[in-house]
Design a protein around this motif. Structure first.
Motif, PDB file in Angstrom:
ATOM      1  N   ASP A 125     -30.662  -1.785 -21.744  1.00 20.83           N
ATOM      2  CA  ASP A 125     -29.252  -1.879 -22.109  1.00 20.83           C
ATOM      3  C   ASP A 125     -28.367  -2.056 -20.885  1.00 20.83           C
ATOM      4  O   ASP A 125     -27.301  -2.658 -20.964  1.00 20.83           O
ATOM      5  N   MET A 126     -28.828  -1.533 -19.722  1.00 17.72           N
ATOM      6  CA  MET A 126     -28.011  -1.628 -18.510  1.00 17.72           C
ATOM      7  C   MET A 126     -27.602  -3.064 -18.234  1.00 17.72           C
ATOM      8  O   MET A 126     -26.492  -3.328 -17.796  1.00 17.72           O
ATOM      9  N   HIS A 127     -28.517  -3.978 -18.459  1.00 19.28           N
ATOM     10  CA  HIS A 127     -28.197  -5.372 -18.152  1.00 19.28           C
ATOM     11  C   HIS A 127     -27.410  -6.036 -19.273  1.00 19.28           C
ATOM     12  O   HIS A 127     -26.446  -6.748 -19.013  1.00 19.28           O
ATOM     13  N   ILE A 128     -27.793  -5.791 -20.526  1.00 21.22           N
ATOM     14  CA  ILE A 128     -27.176  -6.576 -21.600  1.00 21.22           C
ATOM     15  C   ILE A 128     -25.922  -5.920 -22.172  1.00 21.22           C
ATOM     16  O   ILE A 128     -25.199  -6.565 -22.915  1.00 21.22           O
ATOM     17  N   HIS A 129     -25.648  -4.683 -21.795  1.00 22.59           N
ATOM     18  CA  HIS A 129     -24.448  -4.023 -22.303  1.00 22.59           C
ATOM     19  C   HIS A 129     -23.202  -4.837 -21.947  1.00 22.59           C
ATOM     20  O   HIS A 129     -23.087  -5.345 -20.842  1.00 22.59           O
ATOM     21  N   ASP A 130     -22.289  -4.953 -22.919  1.00 19.73           N
ATOM     22  CA  ASP A 130     -21.044  -5.696 -22.715  1.00 19.73           C
ATOM     23  C   ASP A 130     -21.261  -7.166 -22.377  1.00 19.73           C
ATOM     24  O   ASP A 130     -20.425  -7.799 -21.756  1.00 19.73           O
ATOM     25  N   THR A 131     -22.400  -7.716 -22.783  1.00 17.67           N
ATOM     26  CA  THR A 131     -22.577  -9.157 -22.667  1.00 17.67           C
ATOM     27  C   THR A 131     -22.576  -9.754 -24.082  1.00 17.67           C
ATOM     28  O   THR A 131     -22.476  -9.023 -25.067  1.00 17.67           O
ATOM     29  N   ILE A 157     -28.962 -15.675 -26.113  1.00 16.49           N
ATOM     30  CA  ILE A 157     -29.463 -16.354 -24.912  1.00 16.49           C
ATOM     31  C   ILE A 157     -28.437 -16.278 -23.790  1.00 16.49           C
ATOM     32  O   ILE A 157     -28.758 -15.869 -22.663  1.00 16.49           O
ATOM     33  N   MET A 217     -28.243 -12.740 -22.436  1.00 17.17           N
ATOM     34  CA  MET A 217     -29.327 -12.399 -21.503  1.00 17.17           C
ATOM     35  C   MET A 217     -29.030 -12.971 -20.119  1.00 17.17           C
ATOM     36  O   MET A 217     -29.375 -12.382 -19.097  1.00 17.17           O
ATOM     37  N   HIS A 218     -28.382 -14.131 -20.129  1.00 21.34           N
ATOM     38  CA  HIS A 218     -28.084 -14.766 -18.847  1.00 21.34           C
ATOM     39  C   HIS A 218     -26.946 -14.075 -18.127  1.00 21.34           C
ATOM     40  O   HIS A 218     -26.655 -14.383 -16.980  1.00 21.34           O
ATOM     41  N   GLY A 219     -26.273 -13.144 -18.799  1.00 22.87           N
ATOM     42  CA  GLY A 219     -25.221 -12.374 -18.139  1.00 22.87           C
ATOM     43  C   GLY A 219     -23.812 -12.762 -18.547  1.00 22.87           C
ATOM     44  O   GLY A 219     -22.854 -12.339 -17.913  1.00 22.87           O
ATOM     45  N   PRO A 272     -20.553 -12.265 -19.959  1.00 21.37           N
ATOM     46  CA  PRO A 272     -19.899 -11.053 -20.470  1.00 21.37           C
ATOM     47  C   PRO A 272     -19.104 -11.342 -21.735  1.00 21.37           C
ATOM     48  O   PRO A 272     -18.695 -12.481 -21.971  1.00 21.37           O
ATOM     49  N   ARG A 273     -18.894 -10.306 -22.521  1.00 19.08           N
ATOM     50  CA  ARG A 273     -18.030 -10.465 -23.675  1.00 19.08           C
ATOM     51  C   ARG A 273     -16.589 -10.203 -23.244  1.00 19.08           C
ATOM     52  O   ARG A 273     -16.343  -9.715 -22.154  1.00 19.08           O
ATOM     53  N   ARG A 274     -15.668 -10.519 -24.109  1.00 16.89           N
ATOM     54  CA  ARG A 274     -14.252 -10.221 -23.898  1.00 16.89           C
ATOM     55  C   ARG A 274     -13.704 -10.861 -22.635  1.00 16.89           C
ATOM     56  O   ARG A 274     -12.884 -10.278 -21.942  1.00 16.89           O
ATOM     57  N   ILE A 275     -14.190 -12.059 -22.276  1.00 20.43           N
ATOM     58  CA  ILE A 275     -13.562 -12.733 -21.153  1.00 20.43           C
ATOM     59  C   ILE A 275     -13.003 -14.063 -21.631  1.00 20.43           C
ATOM     60  O   ILE A 275     -13.629 -14.790 -22.389  1.00 20.43           O
TER      61      ILE A 275
END
Lengths: 354, 637
Positions: free
Chosen positions: B446-452, B512, B515-517, B519-522
């Motif tokens: 989750d550390m990586h995909i959180h908020d993506t 996909i 996973m690539h990073g 972010p959401r809400r941008i």
């Protein structure tokens, strides 16, 4: 067009482990998705209305089957939990040689400072292979520090320090950005992590702005803000000495009892800003609050200094607290420009934030 | 009306004769024209006619069916608003800073940017999209519309236990609607702190323009919506426990009722926490309390008020409600889908009791997993590991549900009607949404995909591929009962196929790019070089085109709905040949639901019973003696 990896580059010591856990979950996910899809489509086709198939004795329940589809997911979930727990512990155990770098987030930029004193905004230069521990705090709303290539992310909270560590393993430039939605320009609150070879890093560190070290700046602030007037060697005011305090338990007077509190970053920050909340046993609550006087950066510097003197031996018995009714209640050094009754307002108009 | 049939207690004879049914239907239709047709039933102590006054009959009605339909209509209207907000979000992500069709023309004077959407406006869009969809669409549709309409009918009651409370629960939604809509036009505009409204962004007027006034209205609006939900929950729980028809044991209730019952319990336990959190934030914003302002907090290096609270406290309180809220939004859909799949497989639901326990298990676990939304907030890793374990346990009841649906298909005789297609779509899509959830459960992953965007993809597979498919299945399935007319099957199937394709086209690629990073809400994804690639551009544009087509496909159901409402072929009492009680009365049911309260003889899933001529056996008819040995009480599984 499609020549990019699904996961970003892996450039930190935890990234390969992360990628293993991640692809394991992808494999499980894809397998069961396809498994269910094939079952649904297969059964839907086989038993569609009008088709001549054997429908005698349709099953309505089966304990054995229920046990099977509880058992198999249980085993898989436990294996994931095992893998994840090991990795989780790793992610939260910074090695002893980690360099601590203070980070202050604000709308909408990151401010960082190296222990050697060099300051950066939205950039972080690091030597490859050096473990780094970020000590982070926000000046306004919640932010989150995210470096995709390192697979690390940590929320940055106002009023509370959070930590994150990583060890970059590959030379290169990597994106960092804020991933906790933080207002209008959240989408451009980003920056770079530049991982360099040890030699390049030292060269970079030596060029320009080679000012004081973080600890040295903290010491200067310690004197400038009159902390030393009470907590220093020649203090006339009854205040605890701070040598040898950091990281050790401190006796706190709570009513009639004495409780021990770990003198960590949080305790020191709170003691500076809310000095009357946790008073060391045997002392009077005479320290004024520094709230509004010190920026988050300054606080981090002072904490760095107090941490540095934390390794020095505690002063001798002469400086141990001795209650003195005559001196104990007199006020501490006046803080210039601070009016207790009328603190300057903090509210900014929305236009000013833009 | 024949008193003979009312007095008949003989279960072998259908309690309501054909003649009385026709009479009841005529009565209910006669009343629809505003005349006094409803008064014909006055001589019966147990049956009350519908009020003849238009206002008390259709507007301030205490009839659970009317209230359900009111929830349905307002929910569907807000569905359109929420959908349009989402399309504007997608437009900005695919073609950032380009003119948005229609929207730019309307907002030109306001924005003063030559038609470019300012980032604040983008932030309002996603905040309000989520708020509207969660609080005004999915929860009110599932619990408000179908909960109200179905619970009394399915358990054989004349109405809810507290009809006036029920009416209030709908009319408390209106202040919520009005406040939320009003927030768009106040200074600073609608709330834009995200639907999660984390302080301090949501707390301080300087933090973001939407926190000027919009956030206060947002909080008040949700308070009203919460009160509405609470009234509904109390009503559902009481009704299901107290007003079941004779013979309707708890383990004879259809899955829809079970799911709505457990959902009501979830709401009743979780909502007070949200309500108190909302009140705290409201007080922080208006009267200057310090629940969420951190200790000795200052802004922009200037002295500020002495806060004494905890920023993180809001997140704990908010997610303590909002994680169960995810189950509030999915459990009723699971119940609906269970009933639909069983009906159209002409086969008993596989493992009825495990299905009930699985729903209860999901609901219970829902209360001890909220921390998985906060793994990055700086929580103690020991606590994080506990939340990881409890979250992973949700895989077990979810697996039970999925495989039991599949087991229901096995050996059935599957009728591919529109509701069935949506139900099967639900099963397949819920699996994707469920399995992508384990990425969030495992803390380090989750550390990586959180908020993506991975999270955005996941939640839409659950809430669109899950809840919304369930809502569509329910609309197609119960439309004949609600309005007495059939919807067009062919249009329904076209609607399903297009929705299914464009839904996947819209949301799958989010995993996909997440996973690539990404972010959401941008508002500007292409600020970042690793996202500013042709592949990411293409995927974002592909998703937006699919979203636009997904939106357009919904015009089919709007057309189908409206036309069928007025000109659809008349529905018979039981067009799907289903077993549950709502099909044992007229379509639409009379004001009093059942002329005589039916007696229930068995569980709801006796399809294709050997020895019965038809392939279904309504709950009002006893099992034939010959087959009693052979029929397995599904309750035993």
């Amino acid at each position: 067009m499609w020549n990019f990896p699904i996961l970003p580059e892996s450039a930190s010591s935890v990234a390969p482990d992360y990628d293993f856990a991640f692809w394991y979950e992808v494999a499980v996910g894809v397998f069961f998705t396809l498994f269910v899809l094939v079952l649904v489509l297969g059964l839907a086709n086989r038993y569609r209305r009008g088709r001549q198939v054997d429908r005698s004795h349709p099953p309505t329940h089966s304990l054995k089957l229920e046990a099977l589809w509880i058992g198999v997911p249980l085993v898989i979930a436990m294996s994931m939990f095992g893998i994840s727990a090991v990795l989780y512990i790793k992610q939260f155990s910074p090695p002893g040689d980690a360099v601590e770098i203070p980070v202050v987030g604000k709308q909408w930029m990151w401010k960082l400072q190296h222990p050697e004193g060099k300051k950066e905004i939205n950039e972080l230069h690091l030597p490859v292979g050096q473990a780094v521990r970020l000590k982070m705090i926000s000046q306004d709303v919640i932010h989150s520090f995210f470096i995709p290539a390192f697979r690390v992310k940590q929320d940055v909270l106002p009023g509370r320090y959070t930590e994150m560590w990583f060890r970059p393993t590959k030379i290169g430039r990597y994106r960092l950005f804020c991933t906790e939605y933080c207002g209008t320009d959240h989408s451009v609150m980003g920056g770079w992590v530049e991982v360099m070879s040890q030699a390049d890093y030292e060269r970079w560190l030596a060029t320009e702005q080679a000012g004081e070290s973080l600890v040295e700046e903290g010491r200067r602030l310690f004197v400038l803000n009159h902390c030393a007037g009470c907590h220093g060697e020649n203090a006339t005011v009854q205040a605890p000495r701070l040598e040898g305090v950091y990281g050790r338990p401190v006796p706190i007077q709570v009513g009639d009892r004495v409780e021990f509190v770990q003198a960590d970053d949080r305790y020191i920050r709170d003691s500076i800003l809310l000095p009357k909340s946790q008073v060391v046993a045997g002392y009077q609550p005479i320290m004024p609050s520094y709230q509004g006087q010190l920026s988050e950066e300054d606080l981090l510097k002072i904490i760095a200094y107090i941490k540095a003197i934390g390794n020095r031996p505690a002063p001798g018995p002469a400086a141990q607290p001795q209650y003195d009714a005559d001196r104990g209640i007199q006020p501490a050094v006046e803080v210039p420009g601070y009016d207790v009754d009328k603190p300057p307002g903090a509210t900014l108009l929305p236009e000013q934030t833009r | 009306m024949s008193t003979n049939s009312l007095g008949s207690a003989d279960g072998n004879i259908e309690p309501v004769s054909e003649a009385t049914r026709a009479e009841a239907r005529a009565a209910s239709e006669g009343g629809g024209h505003g005349d006094h047709g409803g008064h014909g039933h006055g001589h019966d102590d147990h049956v009350h006619p519908a009020p003849s006054n238009f206002l008390t009959r259709y507007i301030f009605s205490t009839d659970h069916k009317i209230i359900g339909i009111q929830f349905l209509f307002s929910g569907l209207l807000f569905f359109i608003l929420g959908g349009l907000l989402a399309l504007a979000v997608r437009w900005q992500l695919a073609w950032p800073w380009s003119r948005v069709p229609i929207l730019s023309t309307i907002m030109e004077g306001e924005w003063k940017t030559g038609g470019q959407m300012p980032p604040e406006f983008y932030n309002k869009l996603f905040t309000m999209h989520a708020t509207v969809m969660i609080f005004f669409v999915i929860i009110p549709l599932l619990t408000g519309a179908f909960g109200n309409f179905l619970i009394p009918l399915m358990i054989g009651a004349r109405d809810m236990a507290f009809p006036k409370l029920n009416m209030l629960s709908y009319w408390f939604m209106w202040p919520a609607f009005i406040l939320m809509l009003q927030s768009f036009v106040v200074e600073g505009g609608a709330a834009e702190a995200g639907w999660t409204s984390y302080p301090l962004l949501a707390l301080f007027r300087w933090a973001t323009p939407g926190s000027l006034n919009g956030q206060t209205l947002w909080l008040m609006s949700l308070l009203f919506a919460g009160v509405s939900s609470m009234m509904g929950s109390i009503n559902y729980i009481t009704t299901i426990l107290m007003l079941r028809a004779p013979g309707m044991k708890l383990f004879r209730m259809p899955m829809t009722v079970w799911a709505l019952f457990i959902t009501a319990l979830l709401q009743a336990f979780a909502l007070p926490v949200l309500t108190s959190a909302l009140v705290m934030q409201l007080l922080d914003r208006t009267v200057g309390t310090n629940f969420f302002t951190p200790v000795a907090w200052s802004v922009a290096n200037q002295p500020g008020p002495v806060g004494g609270g905890q920023t993180i406290l809001w997140q704990h309180l908010f997610w303590f409600y909002s994680h169960p809220a995810v189950y509030i939004m999915i459990l009723p859909a699971m119940g609906i889908v269970s009933d639909v799949i069983s009906t159209f497989s002409r086969k008993p639901l596989f493992g009825y009791k495990p299905m009930v326990f699985a729903i209860a298990g999901i609901a219970f676990l829902g209360f001890i997993v909220w921390g998985h939304h906060m793994f990055q907030s700086g929580m103690n890793p020991a606590l994080g590991a506990t939340f990881m374990l409890s979250t992973m346990m949700i895989a077990l009841p979810s697996a039970i549900k999925t495989f039991n649906w599949i087991g229901t298909l096995w050996s059935g005789s599957i009728h591919f009607t529109t509701p069935m297609l949506f139900a099967i779509g639900f099963v397949s899509m819920f699996v994707i949404g469920g399995l992508s959830g384990i990425f969030m459960a495992a803390t380090p992953v989750d550390m990586h995909i959180h908020d993506t965007y991975f999270i955005v993809g996941h939640i839409h597979y659950v809430l669109f591929g899950g809840s919304t498919f369930g809502i569509f299945a329910a609309i197609y399935y119960w439309f004949p009962k609600m309005f007495g007319r059939m919807m067009d099957e062919r249009l329904g199937k076209i609607h399903f196929v297009l929705t299914f394709i464009f839904f996947n086209g819209t949301f799958f690629l989010m995993h996909i790019i997440g996973m690539h990073g990404h972010p959401r809400r941008i508002a500007t994804p292409y600020e970042y070089e690793f996202l500013n690639r042709p592949g990411i551009h293409f995927m974002n544009e592909f998703m937006t085109v699919n979203a636009l087509l997904l939106g357009a496909s919904q015009l089919i159901v709007v057309y189908n709905f409206v036309v069928s409402l007025f000109a659809g072929p008349r529905a018979s009492e039981n067009p799907w040949r289903a077993n549950t009680l709502e099909w044992a009365t007229a379509s639409p049911p009379p004001h009093y639901n059942f002329l005589k309260i039916p007696t229930v003889y068995h569980a709801a899933y006796e399809y294709s019973v050997p020895g019965v001529e038809e392939d279904y056996l309504p709950q009002t008819r006893p099992l034939p003696p010959a087959s009693q040995q052979m029929v397995l009480e599904p309750a035993r599984g």
